[in-house]
Design an enzyme around this catalytic site. Structure first.
Site, short mmCIF file in Angstrom:
data_model
loop_
_atom_site.label_atom_id
_atom_site.label_comp_id
_atom_site.label_asym_id
_atom_site.label_seq_id
_atom_site.Cartn_x
_atom_site.Cartn_y
_atom_site.Cartn_z
N LYS A 195 6.47 2.86 -0.19
CA LYS A 195 6.79 2.04 -1.17
C LYS A 195 7.70 2.69 -2.02
O LYS A 195 7.49 3.81 -2.64
CB LYS A 195 5.47 1.55 -1.69
CG LYS A 195 5.51 0.86 -3.08
CD LYS A 195 4.26 0.31 -3.43
CE LYS A 195 4.28 -0.39 -4.73
NZ LYS A 195 3.07 -0.94 -5.34
N LYS A 248 8.19 -1.55 1.77
CA LYS A 248 8.35 -2.36 0.51
C LYS A 248 9.30 -1.68 -0.46
O LYS A 248 9.17 -0.42 -0.84
CB LYS A 248 7.15 -2.51 -0.04
CG LYS A 248 6.84 -3.05 -1.29
CD LYS A 248 5.32 -3.22 -1.72
CE LYS A 248 5.62 -3.85 -3.12
NZ LYS A 248 4.44 -3.78 -4.01
C1 PBG Z 1 1.04 -2.62 -7.26
C2 PBG Z 1 1.82 -3.59 -6.47
C3 PBG Z 1 3.11 -4.03 -7.09
C4 PBG Z 1 3.73 -4.95 -5.95
C5 PBG Z 1 2.56 -5.12 -5.15
N1 PBG Z 1 1.62 -4.21 -5.35
C6 PBG Z 1 4.03 -3.69 -8.29
C7 PBG Z 1 4.41 -2.27 -8.50
O1 PBG Z 1 4.20 -1.31 -7.76
O2 PBG Z 1 4.80 -2.25 -9.58
C8 PBG Z 1 4.92 -5.54 -6.13
C9 PBG Z 1 5.12 -6.74 -5.26
C10 PBG Z 1 6.32 -7.65 -5.46
O3 PBG Z 1 7.13 -7.39 -6.36
O4 PBG Z 1 6.22 -8.90 -4.89
N2 PBG Z 1 -0.10 -2.78 -7.31
#
Ligand code: PBG
Length: 324
Positions: A195, A248
């Site tokens: 991520k 991601k």
């Molecule tokens: C964190 C989380 C995020 C997303 C999914 N889980 C945001 C982040 O890490 O700031 C982002 C998903 C998206 O942008 O669609 N709980």
């Protein structure tokens, strides 16, 4: 010289032949739809930067999932917006918390729908970071304990799968242990393994009300410049017991999806995140692109790169097109 013996255009002559030689196909079975659940009753607030997506209270969410069944969407990913936030995000593991209530209501209405929960703290902490803060940074090991509690509480409420998105080191192992010790050996973990610290999460943070109050997430989420590191993250998560590994965002990281798929014999999920959704929607609204075609092309590119599963805000629209 292959030409004129070879003319690749022969296989593009009409839709029938194109279909016959098509290498990648999308199916509604590939999709996981993210949903935002909020406290209160009768609430359905559209997220400005994500047309067609809402913060919904539990009553409305239960109604929404019936529609998903009709479309054949197999799974949802739940994000919670709690009524109260504190320093340690304690609402995240409250047995009567927002996610715990939502899981029960959904399971009541649509028992066959797979309910996956996002396991993280950014929506639950007053400071908006993904764990416990010590010395102005998220403390890894202290956060592991509460992540395990949160995941366990989701499983107890009836979640079918948990998905840690916090990027703490060792969280998959900590969660696996907590689940196993409490009789949830059969609940799989889909880890947000690679991520990245991405600008493409912008619209999501409005939807989930999870923008950090100070600083950013670069001390725990990955540097967009790195690729070998993604393989290391995925390897560690698999060793700790992850069943499905996620990359991601998706579009700016198709190369990572491909490397992960080639390196490991594991199901790979890709998260087509909020910013990827918003940019297509915005361009389409301005009349600058054919939004429907851009959507399908995006989804097929993610699949072609090697994703087995796609988390996408386009799930409903794409399911309708695939079903025609
Ligand atoms: C964190 C989380 C995020 C997303 C999914 N889980 C945001 C982040 O890490 O700031 C982002 C998903 C998206 O942008 O669609 N709980």
């Amino acid at each position: 010289m292959p030409f004129p013996k070879h003319r690749p255009r022969r296989l593009r002559k009409n839709e029938t032949i194109r279909k016959m030689v098509r290498e990648t196909t999308l199916s509604v079975d590939d999709f996981i739809l993210p949903l935002f659940v909020t406290y209160g009753r009768g609430i359905k607030n559209e997220v400005k930067s994500m047309p067609g997506h809402y913060q919904m209270s539990v009553d409305n969410l239960a109604r929404e999932v019936k529609e998903l069944k009709g479309l054949g969407i197999p799974a949802i990913m739940l994000f919670g917006i709690p009524e109260y936030k504190d320093e340690v995000g304690s609402e995240a593991y409250n047995p009567k918390g927002i996610i715990q209530q939502a899981i029960k209501a959904i399971k009541n209405k649509a028992p066959e729908l797979m309910v996956i929960t996002d396991v993280c703290f950014c929506e639950y902490t007053s400071h908006g970071h993904c764990g416990i803060i010590k010395n102005n940074d998220v403390d890894n090991d202290a956060t592991l304990e509460i992540l395990a509690k949160e995941a366990l509480s989701h499983a107890k409420a009836g979640a079918d799968m948990v998905a840690p998105s916090d990027m703490m080191d060792g969280r998959v192992g900590a969660i696996r242990k907590a689940l196993d010790e409490n009789g949830f050996q059969n609940i799989p973990i889909m880890s947000y393994a690679a991520k990245y610290a991405s600008a493409f999460y912008g619209p999501f943070r409005e939807a989930a009300e999870s923008t950090p109050e100070f600083g950013d997430r670069r001390s725990y989420q990955m540097d967009p410049a790195n690729s070998d590191e993604a393989l290391k993250e995925v390897q560690f998560d698999i060793e700790e017991g992850a069943d499905i590994v996620m990359v991601k965002p998706a579009l700016p990281y198709l190369d990572i999806i491909r490397r992960v798929k080639e390196e490991f014999n594991y199901p790979v999920a890709a998260y087509n995140v909020s910013g990827e959704f918003a940019m297509i929607k915005a361009a389409a609204q301005l009349g600058w692109m054919d939004g429907e075609r851009a959507m399908m092309e995006t989804l097929i590119s993610i699949k072609r790169a090697g994703a087995d599963l796609i988390l996408t805000y386009f799930a409903k629209e794409a399911a309708k097109i695939l079903g025609r």
